[in-house]
Design a protein around this motif. Structure first.
Motif, PDB file in Angstrom:
ATOM      1  N   ARG A 144       2.123   4.345  -6.541  1.00 21.45           N
ATOM      2  CA  ARG A 144       1.136   4.248  -7.615  1.00 21.45           C
ATOM      3  C   ARG A 144      -0.239   3.855  -7.086  1.00 21.45           C
ATOM      4  O   ARG A 144      -1.229   3.896  -7.810  1.00 21.45           O
ATOM      5  CB  ARG A 144       1.603   3.233  -8.662  1.00 21.45           C
ATOM      6  N   LEU A 145      -0.285   3.490  -5.822  1.00 21.60           N
ATOM      7  CA  LEU A 145      -1.549   3.110  -5.184  1.00 21.60           C
ATOM      8  C   LEU A 145      -2.218   4.296  -4.503  1.00 21.60           C
ATOM      9  O   LEU A 145      -3.260   4.135  -3.866  1.00 21.60           O
ATOM     10  CB  LEU A 145      -1.308   1.991  -4.163  1.00 21.60           C
ATOM     11  N   GLY A 197       0.829  -1.199   0.000  1.00 23.72           N
ATOM     12  CA  GLY A 197       0.000   0.000   0.000  1.00 23.72           C
ATOM     13  C   GLY A 197       0.859   1.243   0.000  1.00 23.72           C
ATOM     14  O   GLY A 197       2.077   1.177  -0.219  1.00 23.72           O
ATOM     15  N   CYS A 198       0.235   2.395   0.215  1.00 24.64           N
ATOM     16  CA  CYS A 198       0.984   3.637   0.396  1.00 24.64           C
ATOM     17  C   CYS A 198       1.219   3.803   1.884  1.00 24.64           C
ATOM     18  O   CYS A 198       0.292   4.120   2.644  1.00 24.64           O
ATOM     19  CB  CYS A 198       0.185   4.820  -0.154  1.00 24.64           C
ATOM     20  N   MET A 199       2.446   3.558   2.298  1.00 28.85           N
ATOM     21  CA  MET A 199       2.762   3.563   3.723  1.00 28.85           C
ATOM     22  C   MET A 199       2.877   4.990   4.259  1.00 28.85           C
ATOM     23  O   MET A 199       3.402   5.885   3.580  1.00 28.85           O
ATOM     24  CB  MET A 199       4.052   2.789   3.984  1.00 28.85           C
ATOM     25  N   LYS A 200       2.386   5.192   5.463  1.00 25.97           N
ATOM     26  CA  LYS A 200       2.435   6.505   6.095  1.00 25.97           C
ATOM     27  C   LYS A 200       2.609   6.328   7.596  1.00 25.97           C
ATOM     28  O   LYS A 200       2.491   5.219   8.128  1.00 25.97           O
ATOM     29  CB  LYS A 200       1.161   7.290   5.801  1.00 25.97           C
ATOM     30  N   ALA A 210       1.996   4.781 -14.761  1.00 32.46           N
ATOM     31  CA  ALA A 210       0.537   4.688 -14.690  1.00 32.46           C
ATOM     32  C   ALA A 210       0.080   4.418 -13.264  1.00 32.46           C
ATOM     33  O   ALA A 210       0.703   3.642 -12.529  1.00 32.46           O
ATOM     34  CB  ALA A 210       0.048   3.586 -15.615  1.00 32.46           C
ATOM     35  N   CYS A 211      -0.996   5.054 -12.870  1.00 31.14           N
ATOM     36  CA  CYS A 211      -1.505   4.918 -11.503  1.00 31.14           C
ATOM     37  C   CYS A 211      -2.428   3.713 -11.387  1.00 31.14           C
ATOM     38  O   CYS A 211      -3.220   3.417 -12.282  1.00 31.14           O
ATOM     39  CB  CYS A 211      -2.271   6.181 -11.104  1.00 31.14           C
ATOM     40  N   ALA A 212      -2.335   3.034 -10.244  1.00 26.17           N
ATOM     41  CA  ALA A 212      -3.254   1.933  -9.958  1.00 26.17           C
ATOM     42  C   ALA A 212      -4.492   2.436  -9.237  1.00 26.17           C
ATOM     43  O   ALA A 212      -5.575   1.870  -9.385  1.00 26.17           O
ATOM     44  CB  ALA A 212      -2.560   0.866  -9.112  1.00 26.17           C
ATOM     45  N   ALA A 213      -4.331   3.494  -8.440  1.00 26.09           N
ATOM     46  CA  ALA A 213      -5.470   4.054  -7.707  1.00 26.09           C
ATOM     47  C   ALA A 213      -5.321   5.564  -7.617  1.00 26.09           C
ATOM     48  O   ALA A 213      -4.209   6.083  -7.444  1.00 26.09           O
ATOM     49  CB  ALA A 213      -5.544   3.457  -6.301  1.00 26.09           C
ATOM     50  N   TYR A 216      -5.383  -1.073   0.027  1.00 30.97           N
ATOM     51  CA  TYR A 216      -4.209  -1.864   0.413  1.00 30.97           C
ATOM     52  C   TYR A 216      -4.466  -3.317   0.065  1.00 30.97           C
ATOM     53  O   TYR A 216      -5.608  -3.740  -0.146  1.00 30.97           O
ATOM     54  CB  TYR A 216      -3.856  -1.709   1.897  1.00 30.97           C
ATOM     55  N   ALA A 217      -3.377  -4.081  -0.029  1.00 30.58           N
ATOM     56  CA  ALA A 217      -3.469  -5.500  -0.395  1.00 30.58           C
ATOM     57  C   ALA A 217      -2.623  -6.317   0.559  1.00 30.58           C
ATOM     58  O   ALA A 217      -1.559  -5.878   0.998  1.00 30.58           O
ATOM     59  CB  ALA A 217      -2.987  -5.706  -1.832  1.00 30.58           C
ATOM     60  N   ILE A 218      -3.097  -7.506   0.878  1.00 30.50           N
ATOM     61  CA  ILE A 218      -2.327  -8.434   1.698  1.00 30.50           C
ATOM     62  C   ILE A 218      -2.344  -9.809   1.041  1.00 30.50           C
ATOM     63  O   ILE A 218      -3.268 -10.149   0.298  1.00 30.50           O
ATOM     64  CB  ILE A 218      -2.863  -8.526   3.143  1.00 30.50           C
ATOM     65  N   SER A 219      -1.324 -10.598   1.309  1.00 35.19           N
ATOM     66  CA  SER A 219      -1.233 -11.940   0.742  1.00 35.19           C
ATOM     67  C   SER A 219      -2.132 -12.910   1.500  1.00 35.19           C
ATOM     68  O   SER A 219      -2.659 -12.600   2.578  1.00 35.19           O
ATOM     69  CB  SER A 219       0.215 -12.428   0.787  1.00 35.19           C
TER      70      SER A 219
END
Length: 372
Positions: free
Chosen positions: A314-315, A232-235, A332-335, A271-274
Motif C-alpha cells: 500500500r506504500l 516500505g515496499c521491499m525490492k 486504500a493506498c498510503a502512497a 519508507y519509514a523507520i522506528s
C-alpha cells in the motif's frame, strides 16, 4: 609536685587549666573540620555521570569513537536528572521532553522544485492552522527537507529562506545539495530529525509522491510495539555495473558477479523507520557507508541488525486507475506514484488529479485513531 594559685576563693591547679584548654581546642578543631567536610560534599558537581552511567561507559567497546559517544550520552542522561548549568533548569528540560510525536515526515526536495512543493501543499499536506492542529492533535509533523547550496547564502538559499518566511514548513540540513549526495542527505535528515523531535516513526518521502496520511498512520500504528522496524515496499533490483546508465553502482564489485541483485531494501519513494533505527543512524553516521543510491544505502545500514522488515504494498500504489481500483476493493493506498518515473510522472500537473481520484476523504485524517 603541684603549683598552686590562689584566686576567686579557691585553688586551681595548672593541670586542670591545661585539660580545659585542650578540650576547648579539640572542640574548635572538630567544628571547623566538620564545616570543611560538609562544604566539600556540597561542592560535588551534580552534572557528573552517575555510577551506573560510568559503568555503562566502561562496558562499551574499546573503539575510541564509541567511548566518546557513550561518555556524551552518560553525561547527558545524568544531567537530565539535575539542574545542570549546561542544560538549564530541569523542569524546563523535562517539559520540553514531554512533547512526543507519532511520526515525523520529511519530504525530500530540491532548490528547483518550488512548483512540486506547491502541488504538495495544495493537496495532501495541510496548511496553516490545520498543520498546527495536525501536530498537536495527531502528533504528525511534516517538513520539506533541504540542505544548502554550494555557495552558502547565495540566490538559491535566499529563495528558500523567502519561501520559509511564507510557509514555515522547511527543515534545513547542514548538507550541501546534489543528486549524487542523496545518501549523505538521508543520513543527515534522520540524524537531524531524531535530535529535534521525539517521535515513534521517521518517514522519508519524495516531493513527487502522493500520500494519504490517515492510511499511512493506520499502517504504522500496527507496528508500534516493534522497537526496530523498517517499513516500505521491499525490492531487490539488479546491481547496474555499466557506466552511464541511471542508477549505476560504482561499487558493483562488492555484490559479487556481474548481474547479481541487491539485498532486499525499501524503495526510495517512501519508507519509514522506528525511533531506535533513526537513533542508530545518528550515533553511527560517521562510519555508515554510502552507496550511490540512497535506498540501497539505508538498507545496507540495517544489515546485521535485528530489524523487522515490513513489506507493505500500500506504500507503492500506482497512479489512476491503479489506486482507484485498490481503493474500491477496500485496500486504500498510503502512497501513489508511477514506477517508470520513480514518482508521479509530470507531478506538477497531475498531483491534483491523483489527489482528487485517489485521496482519502477530507475528514478521514481527523477521524482516525492511531491507538497505541
Amino acid at each position: 609536685m603541684s603549683i598552686k594559685s590562689r584566686g576567686w576563693g579557691g585553688e586551681i591547679t595548672i593541670r586542670n587549666v591545661i585539660s580545659r584548654n585542650l578540650a576547648f581546642l579539640l572542640c574548635l578543631c572538630s567544628f571547623f573540620a566538620g564545616i570543611l567536610f560538609t562544604n566539600r560534599l556540597w561542592m560535588v558537581p551534580e552534572s557528573w555521570p552517575s555510577r551506573i552511567a560510568v559503568e555503562r561507559i566502561n562496558s562499551e567497546p574499546e573503539d575510541c569513537n564509541q567511548k566518546i559517544i557513550a561518555a556524551a550520552r552518560a553525561i547527558q542522561e545524568s544531567s537530565l536528572h539535575h539542574d545542570s548549568p549546561v542544560l538549564g533548569n530541569s523542569k524546563t528540560v523535562q517539559s520540553a521532553l514531554k512533547k512526543k510525536y507519532f511520526m515525523v515526515i520529511g519530504i525530500n526536495t530540491a532548490f528547483n522544485s518550488r512548483k512540486r512543493r506547491d502541488s504538495v501543499r495544495a493537496t495532501w499536506m495541510p496548511q496553516g492552522e490545520e498543520r498546527k492542529k495536525l501536530e498537536e492533535e495527531k502528533g504528525i509533523l511534516i517538513r520539506f527537507v533541504i540542505g544548502h547550496s554550494a555557495t552558502a547564502g547565495g540566490i538559491l538559499d535566499k529563495a528558500i529562506e523567502a519561501e520559509e518566511l511564507v510557509h514555515g514548513d522547511f527543515l534545513r540540513l547542514n548538507h550541501v545539495e546534489g543528486y549524487l549526495e542523496l545518501s549523505a542527505k538521508t543520513k543527515t535528515y534522520f540524524s537531524t530529525a531524531v535530535s529535534l523531535w521525539d517521535a515513534e516513526f521517521y518517514i522519508k518521502v519524495d516531493d513527487d509522491v502522493h500520500v494519504n496520511l490517515a492510511t499511512l498512520g493506520t499502517i504504522l500504528s500496527r507496528h508500534r510495539v516493534k522497537p526496530r522496524v523498517y517499513i516500505g515496499c521491499m525490492k531487490s533490483g539488479p546491481v547496474l555495473a555499466r557506466k552511464g546508465v541511471k542508477y549505476h553502482e560504482p561499487e558493483f564489485w562488492k555484490f559479487g558477479e556481474v548481474g547479481n541483485k541487491y539485498f532486499r531494501h525499501a524503495t526510495g519513494q517512501l519508507y519509514a523507520i522506528s525511533k531506535d533505527l533513526a537513533t542508530y543512524i545518528s550515533v553511527n553516521q560517521d562510519v555508515l557507508h554510502k552507496y550511490a543510491n540512497e535506498d540501497v544505502s539505508l538498507g545496507s545500514w540495517f544489515i546485521g541488525l535485528d530489524v523487522d522488515q515490513v513489506d507493505d504494498r500500500r506504500l507503492c500504489c500506482g497512479t489512476p486507475p491503479d489506486c482507484v481500483w485498490k481503493g474500491m476493493s477496500g485496500n486504500a493506498c498510503a502512497a501513489s506514484f508511477d514506477w517508470r518515473c520513480s514518482g508521479i510522472c509530470r507531478s506538477i500537473e497531475r498531483m491534483m488529479d491523483v489527489h482528487q481520484r485517489c485521496g482519502e476523504d477530507k475528514n478521514a485524517l481527523w477521524n482516525a485513531r492511531f491507538s497505541e
